[in-house]
Every structure is written in structure tokens, then in C-alpha cells.
Design an enzyme around this catalytic site. Sequence first.
Site, short mmCIF file in Angstrom:
data_model
loop_
_atom_site.label_atom_id
_atom_site.label_comp_id
_atom_site.label_asym_id
_atom_site.label_seq_id
_atom_site.Cartn_x
_atom_site.Cartn_y
_atom_site.Cartn_z
N HIS A 1 11.10 3.44 -5.17
CA HIS A 1 10.93 4.58 -4.27
C HIS A 1 11.85 4.40 -3.05
O HIS A 1 12.51 5.33 -2.60
CB HIS A 1 9.47 4.64 -3.81
CG HIS A 1 9.04 5.96 -3.24
ND1 HIS A 1 7.82 6.13 -2.66
CD2 HIS A 1 9.66 7.15 -3.17
CE1 HIS A 1 7.72 7.39 -2.25
NE2 HIS A 1 8.82 8.02 -2.54
N HIS B 1 3.93 -2.61 -10.21
CA HIS B 1 3.47 -1.80 -9.09
C HIS B 1 4.41 -1.95 -7.88
O HIS B 1 4.90 -0.97 -7.33
CB HIS B 1 2.04 -2.23 -8.72
CG HIS B 1 1.46 -1.50 -7.54
ND1 HIS B 1 0.52 -0.52 -7.67
CD2 HIS B 1 1.70 -1.62 -6.22
CE1 HIS B 1 0.20 -0.06 -6.48
NE2 HIS B 1 0.90 -0.72 -5.57
N GLU B 2 4.65 -3.19 -7.50
CA GLU B 2 5.51 -3.42 -6.33
C GLU B 2 6.93 -2.97 -6.60
O GLU B 2 7.61 -2.48 -5.70
CB GLU B 2 5.46 -4.89 -5.91
CG GLU B 2 4.08 -5.37 -5.46
CD GLU B 2 3.43 -4.48 -4.41
OE1 GLU B 2 4.15 -3.87 -3.60
OE2 GLU B 2 2.19 -4.36 -4.42
N HIS C 1 7.18 0.65 -5.83
CA HIS C 1 7.42 0.89 -4.40
C HIS C 1 8.90 0.63 -4.08
O HIS C 1 9.54 1.38 -3.34
CB HIS C 1 6.59 -0.07 -3.54
CG HIS C 1 5.15 0.32 -3.41
ND1 HIS C 1 4.76 1.58 -3.01
CD2 HIS C 1 4.01 -0.40 -3.60
CE1 HIS C 1 3.43 1.61 -2.96
NE2 HIS C 1 2.96 0.44 -3.32
#
Length: 676
Positions: A471, A464-465, A468
Site C-alpha cells: 500500500h 499482512h505486513e 501494508h
Amino acid sequence: MNPLLDFSGLPRFADFRPDHVTPAVNELLAVNRALVERLAADAREPDWEGFVQPLEDANERLYRAWGQVSHMNAVMNSPALREAYNGNLPRISQYGTELSQHEGLFRKYKALRASAAFAALGAPRQRIVDNRLRDFRLGGAELPEERKQRFKAVSERLAELSSRFSDNVLDATNAWAHMVTDGAEVAGIPADTLDAAREAARTDGREGWKFTLHMPSYLPVMQYAEHRPLRETLYRAYVTRASEFGDPKLDNTAVIAEILALRRELATLLGFESYAHVSLEPKMARSPAQVAEFLRDLAARARPHALRDLEDLRAFARDRLGLAQLESWDIPYASERLRQARYAFSEQEVKQYFPEDRVVQGMFQLVESLYGLRIEADTAPLWHPDVRFFRIADAKGRLVGQFYLDLYARPSKRGGAWMDDAMARRRVASGIQTPVAYLNCNFSPPVGGRPALFTHEEVITLFHEFGHGLHHLLTRAEDLAVSGINGVEWDAVELPSQFMENFCWEWAVLANMTRHVDSGEPLPRPLFDKMIAAKNFQSGLQMLRQVEFALFDMLLHDNRGEPAESTVLDVLGRVRQEVAVVVPPQWNRFPHSFSHIFAGGYAAGYYSYKWAEVLSADAYALFEENGVLDATTGERFWREVLAVGGSRPALESFKAFRGREPSIDALLRHNGMVAA
Ligand code: ZN
């Protein structure tokens, strides 16, 4: 030289001291304020190069320096640093407020918007100007002088209160520990948790086991401790952190009340119906009513599943565990036992296949093959010996970005997992400045000479991190304000992160990123099949829990016509009555540690997780259709979603990738909530 004022390269963490903070902030604020006045007073018609660019450059320096301070405050907290951070935070937020209310700058932006030069700027820069104008209005720039002063005071006080809220949660978490000396009381708790608890006790010069409210200690006790009073003790301490039941100095009750009152006042000053309306103005969702409808629709779809989940759990706890009355502190324990009984594996068993090095390498390989990249170890000044640093290069070997990886929990680090940016990609005089990210988690460090082992849940958190991080790092934007995560609507920002979680459920990915810590064998296929079968275990309950938090947050901030005496707990009670199937004890003070909405920028925005999950599930569904490791689809995702960052509305990016509007179907299917 003050390392915070050195912008020639990577942050100089090895040289950083808390006493660098105030002089650096003094210097940067003075330089920036002088520049702002010069730009605002410039008689020439504003254009990008002469007006926006110098302002962006100056603000980048301030926020790069301050970003290092707030990063260190979060990962290497100490009394001296906390004092320096808290002492300067109001000054930083005051500067932000000044900029957002600066009439001269506002006039310049309006003039730029109306000028002939605007049409020639190109879509990303036009969007930046429009976003600025919107933020000026939200920052109180159009208010008459007297109300502007009040707005400023309210904003500064809110920043202080947020910081106070989060300090109280951290201090209350750290202040509590529970010693156990009777071996019978630790029955069922996994060996690695017990080793860590024994080491913690020894550090205090004591025999036995020391349990704390930090996740790596708290969670295994709640899931595995057979001794019910131990679970109750930890549960009670955890859910009453920073409340009236503990140290009065750390009680967040008054902090919450003041935050809510000030947010309401701020909304009134700006002429909005409620703070929820202010919060939604720059987001993808259109109104609090639309969000509430979205959440209530999800709740209605999840409710039958949640009721069945709870019925199953109650029956199992009664018949198999002798728990006639299922209490809140029994739920994680009974759930883990039910999961084991039903799927015949435990998280502990799975954990043995996820040693740190294999997981991290496997995640890197996935990203390398999806996007044609290379990820390699790199060097940089670090803030702690456990931190590692990496570089990402493209197929031609060109540097794309770099990132820090700080995986382990420690007392000086705030809880949870998060990504933050150290530097953003942008065009500068010398060429392209490549982006740099911080990835922070709170996993158990290696114990007793064995590598750190991650639960599957922790692996998902890491992905998940990293989503980010990608991105931020894979952006192709050249202007700071739309580079990577910058300028992306809050409620779409979780798309790339939640998207990455899906890969943790793919055999093709897991087969390559697992190795039993002792035998060296990869994850066996039958165990993987059981994990898949267990994936949607209690998905109804979990969905309702998230909806409960999100609806609580939205209604709390959309408080039009709410009687003044209505308390936070009343709102929570009403929401629970409406959507929850599990009602916790009366003394549960969940809001007092709900940092997302009181200290983390998610006010009237917690729904974003579910909102973005609709987008991420639907985006991932295209990979399911084309093959989950399909590089062509990967290239398209990079190009249409990751690369564009905030340079166009998230809905447009989504449609460019997917070829149509988002649909809720994939989310429901992934959660086992539709007939196959
Ligand atoms: Zn996230």
C-alpha cells in the site's frame, strides 16, 4: 555530519548513535519553526507552491529524521536510545500541537480554501487542504487562548503516557522468566522451542530451560506443554503484565486511568460528546453508535458458532484430556489437541514446510505475477546483521520502491509485527522520490544450523505486513499527505493488509512457496486439504474475541453519562457479559497490556480490523470470481485501491474497484458462517 540530517538518500543506520538525536531535533525544530513563522507572516495570498509545498518539505525532513529515531527505538532499544527518544518525544509532539493550533497557518489554509486557486488544485490537493482544515479543528486551532494552552498540555501529557504504557509492557515482558530443570515438566513442547529455551538458559550460565513471555517462547508452551502448572504459571504472568500484581514501577493501572481522563477532557475541550466521537471524525465510520451496531451484529452472527466451538472443546477436554474444568490456560492447549484429533495435523508438522527463504521467495513471486513487478535484493546501511533490504522494479525495470525486512524476535525489539514508512513517494524538484518501507516481525530466528521455520500463522502475519508495505510502496500519488497510507482513513487502512492474508489459503500460491526443511518436498495436497478444513476451526470464538476487544475499546471511549467511579474493569466486565462466551479469571489484567488502544493509536479504533475485513474479504471475492492470480484484476486493484492511497475517500476507491457498495457476505462465507 549528523546522519539524521542527511536527506540525500536512504537512512544511514550504520552511522546512527543515540547522541545524534537531540542535536538533529534541535536543528530541525529551529529551522521548521522559523519557516512556519515566515510563511504565516507572508502577506501574499497563499497558493500551493509558495505556501503548502515548503511546509510539506520542512515537515518531511523532521518526520523522516524522527521516523528513524522511533524506528530504532522500536527495533534496537537500549537505555541510551530510550532516554534520547523519551527526552525528545514531548518536543516532537509539542511541535505537532503547535502546528495544529497555529492561528497564522490556519488562516492561510482557510484563505487558500476560499481562493480562486483552490478550484485549480485538482482533487488530491483539494482533499489535502480539506483534511488539514479538519485536523486544525481537531487540533484545537479554534479554541480560545486559555483553553488552547490546556489542550496543548493535555496532548503532550498523553504522548508521554502512551510511551510510558508501552515501556512498562516491554519491561514487564522482559523482566519475567521461568526456569525449568525437570525434564518431565517440558513434555509436549516442540523441539525447536526447547532448543531455544536451553540456549537462553545457557546464556545465563544455567542448565535447563528458560521460558519467557515473548511470543516464540510463550505461545508454544501454551499450545503444547502437557504439564498444566507450567501453562498456568506462564498464563498468569502473561495476563498480569504491567498490572498491580507485578513490580509497582511497571504498573499501568494509574497510567490507564490518567489516559482515559485526559482523553475525555480533550473531547470536552473540542466540544465533542466523547473521545470516541473525536476519534471517528476523520474515519470512515460515521458514529460510535454505528460502530457498536456493526459489532453487535457481528457478535450475534458469531455467537451460535462460538457456543458450539466452546461446547466441543469442553467435551473434548473432559473426555479425552481429563480436564473436568476447562481453565483459561487450558484453552490453547486443548484447542491444539482438538485440532490435531479432528484434522490429524499439527502446526508443528505444517511448519516444517515453511522455511524462511521459500516463504519469502513465494510471497515475492505472487506479488510479481499479480502486479507485473520484479523484487530483488538490494543494498543499504542496516541496523542489525539479520536485516535484509530489497528493491521493487516495474515491468520496464524502473524503480518503484524499496523495503527493509527485519523478521526475527530479539530482546531489544518491541513485540508484534508492523510496517512503517521510512520515505514516502512524492514529486520533488529532481523528479519522483521513490518510497521506502520497514517491515518488522517477531519470528523465531534460525536455531541449530537449520533455517528459520514459520508457522502458517506467522506466514499470514508476514503477508499482512507486506500488504501494508505494498500500500505504501505501490502508490502513484505525488503529494506526501496522500501518498500510500498517508491520508487513508484509519478504519480502511487494514484493507490491503488483510486482503493479502487470503492468498495464504490458496493452493496455487502455497504449492509454490513451501518446501519441507529436510525432504525438500512441497506441501502435500492432503495436508493442505486438512489445513483448509481446519481454517475455520473455532472461528466463532475468535470472531467473538475480536468483537469483545473492539466493543470494550469503543464503549470505554464513548463514555457519555458514565458514572465517574466506573473503572476500566467494570466496562470490560459488562462487555464480556454481553458478548463473550469464555470469561477469563478475575485477576486477568488484559487492559494493562492492550497497547493498541493505550499506546498505538487505535483508541476507539480497534473495530477497524473487523470493519476493514469486510472490505478486504469483499475485495478478495472479486479475485475468487475472476481467478485468484488474475493479473487483470490485480492491475485493477493496484490502480483503484493501492495506487490512489489517501487521495480520495476509501469508500470511493472500494466502489471503483468492486463496482458496488461493500457487502458483509464474503467475510461471513470466509469464516464458515453461512450455509454454503
Ligand atoms: Zn495491519
